[in-house]
Motif scaffolding. Structure first.
Motif, mmCIF file in Angstrom:
data_model
loop_
_atom_site.group_PDB
_atom_site.id
_atom_site.type_symbol
_atom_site.label_atom_id
_atom_site.label_comp_id
_atom_site.label_asym_id
_atom_site.label_seq_id
_atom_site.Cartn_x
_atom_site.Cartn_y
_atom_site.Cartn_z
ATOM 1 N N CYS A 142 28.279 39.211 25.151
ATOM 2 C CA CYS A 142 28.577 38.909 23.750
ATOM 3 C C CYS A 142 28.178 37.471 23.467
ATOM 4 O O CYS A 142 27.903 36.708 24.388
ATOM 5 C CB CYS A 142 30.063 39.119 23.436
ATOM 6 S SG CYS A 142 31.148 38.031 24.358
ATOM 7 N N LEU A 143 28.145 37.145 22.187
ATOM 8 C CA LEU A 143 27.796 35.780 21.770
ATOM 9 C C LEU A 143 29.018 35.102 21.163
ATOM 10 O O LEU A 143 29.675 35.659 20.276
ATOM 11 C CB LEU A 143 26.652 35.824 20.741
ATOM 12 C CG LEU A 143 26.380 34.526 19.969
ATOM 13 C CD1 LEU A 143 26.032 33.369 20.902
ATOM 14 C CD2 LEU A 143 25.268 34.721 18.949
ATOM 15 N N LEU A 144 29.310 33.899 21.649
ATOM 16 C CA LEU A 144 30.380 33.072 21.109
ATOM 17 C C LEU A 144 29.730 31.804 20.561
ATOM 18 O O LEU A 144 28.764 31.312 21.143
ATOM 19 C CB LEU A 144 31.380 32.688 22.207
ATOM 20 C CG LEU A 144 31.775 33.781 23.198
ATOM 21 C CD1 LEU A 144 32.535 33.190 24.386
ATOM 22 C CD2 LEU A 144 32.640 34.820 22.489
ATOM 23 N N VAL A 145 30.260 31.299 19.460
ATOM 24 C CA VAL A 145 29.710 30.062 18.907
ATOM 25 C C VAL A 145 30.856 29.089 18.670
ATOM 26 O O VAL A 145 31.851 29.444 18.032
ATOM 27 C CB VAL A 145 28.976 30.323 17.569
ATOM 28 C CG1 VAL A 145 28.410 29.029 17.006
ATOM 29 C CG2 VAL A 145 27.878 31.372 17.734
ATOM 30 N N ASN A 146 30.727 27.877 19.199
ATOM 31 C CA ASN A 146 31.717 26.835 18.925
ATOM 32 C C ASN A 146 31.042 25.705 18.167
ATOM 33 O O ASN A 146 30.195 25.006 18.704
ATOM 34 C CB ASN A 146 32.309 26.299 20.242
ATOM 35 C CG ASN A 146 33.365 25.207 20.000
ATOM 36 O OD1 ASN A 146 33.688 24.874 18.844
ATOM 37 N ND2 ASN A 146 33.890 24.641 21.079
ATOM 38 N N VAL A 147 31.428 25.554 16.896
ATOM 39 C CA VAL A 147 30.939 24.428 16.107
ATOM 40 C C VAL A 147 31.979 23.316 16.296
ATOM 41 O O VAL A 147 32.941 23.209 15.549
ATOM 42 C CB VAL A 147 30.755 24.826 14.631
ATOM 43 C CG1 VAL A 147 30.126 23.682 13.844
ATOM 44 C CG2 VAL A 147 29.878 26.071 14.515
ATOM 45 N N VAL B 148 20.224 32.303 18.917
ATOM 46 C CA VAL B 148 21.008 33.536 18.733
ATOM 47 C C VAL B 148 20.356 34.688 19.486
ATOM 48 O O VAL B 148 20.996 35.356 20.311
ATOM 49 C CB VAL B 148 21.163 33.876 17.234
ATOM 50 C CG1 VAL B 148 21.800 35.251 17.056
ATOM 51 C CG2 VAL B 148 21.995 32.807 16.539
ATOM 52 N N GLY B 149 19.066 34.896 19.225
ATOM 53 C CA GLY B 149 18.342 35.967 19.919
ATOM 54 C C GLY B 149 18.333 35.739 21.417
ATOM 55 O O GLY B 149 18.582 36.664 22.205
ATOM 56 N N LEU B 150 18.070 34.491 21.803
ATOM 57 C CA LEU B 150 18.051 34.139 23.230
ATOM 58 C C LEU B 150 19.404 34.443 23.880
ATOM 59 O O LEU B 150 19.478 34.966 24.997
ATOM 60 C CB LEU B 150 17.703 32.647 23.373
ATOM 61 C CG LEU B 150 17.769 32.059 24.777
ATOM 62 C CD1 LEU B 150 16.754 32.725 25.697
ATOM 63 C CD2 LEU B 150 17.536 30.536 24.738
ATOM 64 N N SER B 151 20.477 34.121 23.158
ATOM 65 C CA SER B 151 21.819 34.352 23.701
ATOM 66 C C SER B 151 22.058 35.825 23.971
ATOM 67 O O SER B 151 22.582 36.198 25.028
ATOM 68 C CB SER B 151 22.890 33.856 22.730
ATOM 69 O OG SER B 151 22.787 32.470 22.584
ATOM 70 N N PHE B 152 21.705 36.673 23.012
ATOM 71 C CA PHE B 152 21.904 38.111 23.220
ATOM 72 C C PHE B 152 21.079 38.605 24.407
ATOM 73 O O PHE B 152 21.547 39.410 25.214
ATOM 74 C CB PHE B 152 21.559 38.900 21.956
ATOM 75 C CG PHE B 152 22.680 38.897 20.935
ATOM 76 C CD1 PHE B 152 23.954 39.327 21.293
ATOM 77 C CD2 PHE B 152 22.467 38.476 19.635
ATOM 78 C CE1 PHE B 152 24.993 39.334 20.369
ATOM 79 C CE2 PHE B 152 23.502 38.472 18.708
ATOM 80 C CZ PHE B 152 24.770 38.903 19.066
ATOM 81 N N GLU B 153 19.856 38.053 24.503
ATOM 82 C CA GLU B 153 18.989 38.449 25.615
ATOM 83 C C GLU B 153 19.661 38.111 26.956
ATOM 84 O O GLU B 153 19.749 38.945 27.854
ATOM 85 C CB GLU B 153 17.703 37.645 25.461
ATOM 86 C CG GLU B 153 16.455 38.244 26.003
ATOM 87 C CD GLU B 153 15.307 37.282 25.734
ATOM 88 O OE1 GLU B 153 14.978 37.077 24.534
ATOM 89 O OE2 GLU B 153 14.787 36.695 26.707
#
Ligand SMILES: Cc1ncc(C[n+]2csc(CCOP(=O)(O)OP(=O)(O)O)c2C)c(N)n1
Ligand code: SF4
Lengths: 272, 355
Positions: B101-106, B152-157
């Motif tokens: 999964c992708l998590l994002v911390n701003v 984003v794409g790289l993260s899912f990959e």
């Protein structure tokens, strides 16, 4: 094994064969073999968890939804439900089962999703998730096992512990002045527009077991029709932490739990 | 033809998620990243059918992610520091159950409720574990709005390649700033059934997503498996950028937004005749230890600059093993250092004046 015992066993087996009652025509009950693994459960003798598991398995098998169901079992005595139910399942963190179930249902809306939660899980640490899942009317079935105590961690007070009931953290009895009164989550969620079917059942007697099975069946039917959240509370027991025999615990349940948590439907589709 | 747009970092990231074919987003509003949820609420479902759900809390969000990720779908959440703290139990479960999964911390200024300005105080939390137990996230640190989108794409990959959660660690400034961004074409949300995912029983045996293994020896086997995977990630996935480092006497090490500011400092330094290069780790886990060591060998000094009290510097020191002097400059609480300030510090700490 003593010789006498062996003779007895042999005699017994011969008797069974002679009388030949084990024929197909006579079978009144068989374990739901494709939905339930053939393995001993870790639950204490007399515990309601095992009965509810079996009912779930029966309904899943009878409705032919083995490949369409995904279950969620959070931390609590029943976290290992996936060792007994032969369906796709997800463990969940303590209190978060309905959020996990929401996540599954939202990406696989055509599947039938249920969560199976204890009272500590659903009514204490996971209260927020429970209320909001029901309020959004997630199309899932929530099964709520209310045994009035924390089973897995060894008998601490739960939000559902009865007034004056003793537990390891209310050793002098639950004092409602300082510890609050038992929380009736089922009554709460019945008020929310998102819930479609809300009922309180038990499995302490055969008639109740049959009613509970019907409630599970109905809930999956409603879920197929995308009706909203179905919520079944099971007033259950915990013989080990109540420090009673199974029979005593069922009697105690009837005498003490049921007056506070009366059985029956709280919300039905026809608005009863 | 190239599709160029002027976008906020948070919005570019959200747009990239839609285009990457993301199936579901679960989140809760918090500044400075609410635009992600807002943008997706507006754009996502009607364009690709993506699920977007505002949860009742970050605890609920991360557990929804856990549930949805268990089906093998592409799912994500985003938040800012306090919200990410709330998610840590769930992240640990996700890492242990090996769910992509992708998590994002701003990242915003902390500790506590802190400020809503940009900061890098969550480095330790992101890179060294954060939640309980021995686990690692793959951590990517963008330094431009373009990278906010590209990662984003790289993260899912990477998440699916390793069955591991990936964190994009960015900050309030990158989330809010507007830049030109080139967008990738829309990918389909076509769903591939994964053999481990719980989508309803397949071959007569129920599948299980779990992080519970009551027998210690089984739990140790699982831990060894995770560690082996992390070593594999370290071997294959290190990403970094070394800018004008060959002839440099001094190297500034910085990540994210700060790395960009440091490039300006390096330019100013070169105008003054001081040869400065910038080393920017792009993956914070895996950290480019060896690469930094090679770039920094024989330099006169390394200045580590962060928007915190000195967290990545521990990894910088580990990389250099005392071979080159390392000094630190940091700002905290949401303050962004200026290029001039950084150059002053470099001169002060290495060239003259008080150390
Ligand atoms: C975050 C967190 N807090 C506490 C626990 C410890 N814990 C495990 S099960 C449990 C309570 C179980 O009670 P209940 O939900 O009623 O289920 P039962 O075991 O009675 O079936 C607690 C407090 C935990 N696993 N995780
Ligand atoms: S501790 Fe209580 S709830 Fe748990 S299995 Fe035993 S009787 Fe059942």
């Amino acid at each position: 094994m003593s010789e006498k015992k062996m003779l007895d066993d042999q005699h017994y087996e011969e008797m069974i064969q002679e009388e030949s009652i084990c024929i197909n025509d006579n079978i009144v009950y068989e374990a739901p073999k494709s939905a339930l693994y053939d393995t001993p459960m870790h639950y204490c003798p007399g515990c309601g968890h095992g009965v509810v598991h079996r009912l779930l398995a029966e309904v899943i098998e009878e409705m032919g939804i083995l490949n369409d169901v995904i279950g969620v079992a959070p931390v609590g005595c029943s976290v290992l439900a996936y060792n007994y139910l032969n369906i796709d399942m997800s463990e969940a963190a303590h209190g978060r089962a309905s959020a996990v179930a929401t996540g599954i249902k939202r990406v696989l809306p055509e599947k039938l999703v249920f969560s199976y939660q204890g009272d500590g899980d659903l009514a204490a640490i996971g209260t927020g998730e429970t209320i909001h899942t029901c309020n959004r009317g997630e199309n899932i079935l929530i099964i709520f096992i209310n045994n009035g105590i924390y089973g897995m961690t060894g008998g601490q007070m739960a939000p559902t512990t009865l007034p004056d009931m003793k537990s390891t953290t209310s050793p002098f009895g639950r004092d409602v002045i300082t510890m609050g009164a038992p929380l009736k989550m089922t009554d709460l969620v019945a008020q929310l527009p998102g819930t479609y079917y809300v009922t309180r059942q038990s499995v302490h007697k055969p008639t109740n077991v049959r009613k509970m099975k019907k409630a599970i069946q109905k809930s999956f039917e409603y879920q197929k029709q995308n009706k909203g959240t179905c919520f079944i509370e099971v007033v259950s027991n915990c013989p080990s932490n109540w420090k009673m025999t199974p029979v005593e615990s069922n009697k105690w349940l009837e005498d003490n739990m049921l007056p506070y948590y009366p059985l029956g439907d709280l919300k039905t589709p026809d608005g009863k | 033809m190239k599709e160029l747009k002027l976008m906020k970092g948070n919005e570019a990231l959200a747009e990239a998620a839609i285009r990457a074919g993301c199936d579901a987003y679960f989140g809760y509003p918090i500044t400075p990243q609410s635009e992600v949820l807002e943008y997706l609420s507006r754009e996502a479902n009607n364009r690709t059918g993506m699920t977007v759900l505002q949860a009742e809390s970050e605890i609920a969000s991360i557990n929804m992610v856990y549930g949805a990720a268990g089906t093998g779908k592409k799912v994500m959440t985003s938040s800012s520091s306090p919200g990410i703290s709330l998610m840590q139990e769930g992240i640990s479960y996700i890492a242990c159950a090996e769910l992509p999964c992708l998590l994002v911390n701003v990242n915003r200024g902390g500790p506590g409720l802190g400020t809503i300005q940009p900061a890098q105080g969550d480095y330790f939390q992101s890179v060294k574990g954060g939640g309980h137990g021995d686990y690692r996230l793959i951590v990517l640190a963008p330094s431009t709005v373009q990278e906010m989108a590209d990662f984003v794409g790289l993260s899912f990959e990477l998440a699916f390649k390793y069955r591991n959660p990936v964190l994009i660690l960015t900050d309030g400034a990158l989330g809010q700033m507007m830049e030109k961004v080139e967008l990738k074409p829309q990918m389909s949300r076509e769903f591939k059934e994964l053999e481990w995912a719980t989508t309803g029983r397949k071959n007569g045996n129920g599948r299980v997503i779990t992080s519970l293994h009551l027998k210690p020896d089984e739990m140790e086997v699982l831990n060894h498996h995770l560690q082996k995977k992390y070593r594999e990630i370290e071997k294959n996935e290190i990403r970094y950028q070394a800018i004008n480092c060959e002839d440099a006497d001094y190297i500034i090490v910085a990540y994210g937004l700060v790395a960009r500011i440091c490039q300006k400092s390096a330019d100013l330094a070169r105008e003054k005749g001081i040869k400065v290069g910038v080393f920017r780790p792009i993956t914070l886990f895996p950290f480019p230890y060896q690469q930094l060591k090679e770039v920094a060998s024989n330099k006169k000094g390394i200045l580590d600059v962060e928007m915190n009290s000195g967290q990545m510097i521990e990894d910088v020191r580990l990389a250099l093993e005392g071979s080159v002097p390392v000094r630190f400059h940091g700002r905290m609480g949401g303050i962004v250092p200026s290029p001039e300030e950084i150059l002053d510090k470099l001169e002060e700490k290495f060239i003259g004046g008080a150390v």
